[in-house]
Design an enzyme around this catalytic site. Structure first.
Site, PDB file in Angstrom:
ATOM      1  N   ILE A   6      -1.630  94.660  45.040  1.00 33.99           N
ATOM      2  CA  ILE A   6      -1.285  95.879  44.316  1.00 33.99           C
ATOM      3  C   ILE A   6      -2.339  96.267  43.281  1.00 33.99           C
ATOM      4  CG2 ILE A   6      -0.021  94.805  42.406  1.00 33.99           C
ATOM      5  CD1 ILE A   6       2.125  96.993  42.857  1.00 33.99           C
ATOM      6  N   TYR A   7      -3.267  95.368  42.986  1.00 30.43           N
ATOM      7  CA  TYR A   7      -4.258  95.615  41.935  1.00 30.43           C
ATOM      8  C   TYR A   7      -5.268  96.692  42.339  1.00 30.43           C
ATOM      9  CZ  TYR A   7      -2.733  91.430  39.352  1.00 30.43           C
ATOM     10  OH  TYR A   7      -2.019  90.505  38.640  1.00 30.43           O
ATOM     11  N   GLY A   8      -5.807  97.354  41.323  1.00 29.36           N
ATOM     12  CA  GLY A   8      -6.810  98.388  41.564  1.00 29.36           C
ATOM     13  C   GLY A   8      -6.289  99.516  42.416  1.00 29.36           C
ATOM     14  N   GLY A  29      -4.412  99.270  44.835  1.00 31.81           N
ATOM     15  CA  GLY A  29      -4.464  98.828  46.216  1.00 31.81           C
ATOM     16  C   GLY A  29      -5.860  98.591  46.756  1.00 31.81           C
ATOM     17  N   LYS A  38      -1.103  86.991  45.295  1.00 27.66           N
ATOM     18  CA  LYS A  38       0.306  87.238  44.987  1.00 27.66           C
ATOM     19  C   LYS A  38       0.925  88.094  46.070  1.00 27.66           C
ATOM     20  CE  LYS A  38      -0.610  87.444  39.997  1.00 27.66           C
ATOM     21  NZ  LYS A  38      -2.042  87.832  40.048  1.00 27.66           N
TER      22      LYS A  38
END
Length: 317
Positions: free
Chosen positions: A52-54, A56, A80
């Site tokens: 989910i970071y950035g 996606g 994660k």
């Protein structure tokens, strides 16, 4: 860089970890490559990421860099699952289907056949915990994951998850719990730290600089280029811009002036000396900010300063 075992497990990590939450969004490919090199050159090993970071984009960027630089075997890659973008919102979903889909996507984008540590990002009250935890067993047996952890669980959730999984025939332990922890956020000590210690789990601390406030940048106001001035991040930072929290920052600042170091160095050194902390996850928008955090490795706080910071930052605040 110093290294520690994660709880009572055999997993060894650098006590400062590289956070990648902004990679692919606020941090572009050139800056990310520079940060990765700087981190590895300093002896860092633990790199923390999530699909989910950035927005996606993080894991694809990180995977491209790992392939380009050939450093996969030098890092402890921590991923994660259980948070997903759906219909413009972030949802919790720790169902077996979603977890397996996210793991497979992470492995493809990161260009690797396994994750060294895989963490359930958030507790999902809609999915039976037995389904979530049995999925952890499944992926370890498959060889796609070596160690498993949790993130942002409460104390009772931590104990329930560890006890259920460790009591199964495979006896698989949850080795780590990741949570927000800093001089400005010591609430986890009351229950989560106690549960982690009891079960032999290591603590991975995210936002160890109090969402940037423990750098001291907000002592004279809110800089125009800071997160607190950004409409998208203002609420995230503002909870730590209160008079009580400011008193903690000022105490750290007085210590930093006396020692001839930065406020960030004092704050990170205090945290890394806390019992149970395996690693502090430091994220940065620039390589210079990352270098500043990494330099805290050289500082050991005198006991009297540790005591003073303990007193002013007590959880009653």
């Amino acid at each position: 860089m110093q290294y520690r075992r994660v709880g009572r497990s055999g997993l060894e990590v650098s006590r400062l970890a590289l956070g990648t939450m902004s990679w692919g969004a606020a941090v572009d490919a050139y800056e990310a490559e520079d940060q990765l090199k700087t981190f590895l050159d300093a002896g860092g090993t633990l790199v923390d990421t999530a699909p989910i970071y950035g927005d996606g984009n993080c894991e694809e960027l990180l995977g491209t860099l790992l392939t380009k630089t050939g450093v996969r075997d030098r890092i402890v890659l921590a991923g994660k699952a259980a948070l997903v973008h759906r219909n413009g919102e972030v949802e919790r979903d720790a169902s077996r289907k979603t977890l397996l889909e996210q793991l497979d996507l992470s492995l493809r984008q990161l260009g690797t056949d396994h994750l060294d540590l895989w963490q359930i990002h958030r507790w999902d009250e809609r999915t039976p915990i037995e389904e979530t935890l049995s999925t952890l067993e499944q992926v370890v047996r498959s060889g796609k994951v070596t160690y498993v952890g949790i993130s942002n669980f409460t104390g009772w959730q931590t104990s329930l998850a560890h006890t259920w999984l460790a009591s199964r025939p495979d006896g698989l332990p949850i080795v780590s719990t990741q949570m927000e922890y800093s001089l400005l956020h010591r609430e986890p000590e009351a229950e989560v730290f106690a549960a982690a210690e009891h079960h032999g789990m290591g603590v991975l601390a995210w936002s160890p600089l109090g969402r940037g406030v423990l750098t001291g940048k907000y002592r004279a106001g809110i800089p125009a280029d800071s997160r607190a001035a950004d409409p998208g991040w203002g609420d995230f930072v503002s909870r730590y811009l209160t008079p009580a929290k400011s008193a903690v920052v000022e105490a750290a600042a007085r210590a930093s002036e006396g020692l001839g170091v930065t406020v960030a160095h004092v704050s990170l050194s205090w945290l890394l000396a806390r019992p149970g902390v395996a690693s502090a996850i430091v994220g940065a928008r620039t390589t210079a900010q990352l270098q500043e955090s990494l330099a805290s490795e050289e500082l050991d706080l005198p006991p009297e300063i540790v005591q003073a910071l303990d007193d002013v930052s007590g959880v009653s605040r």
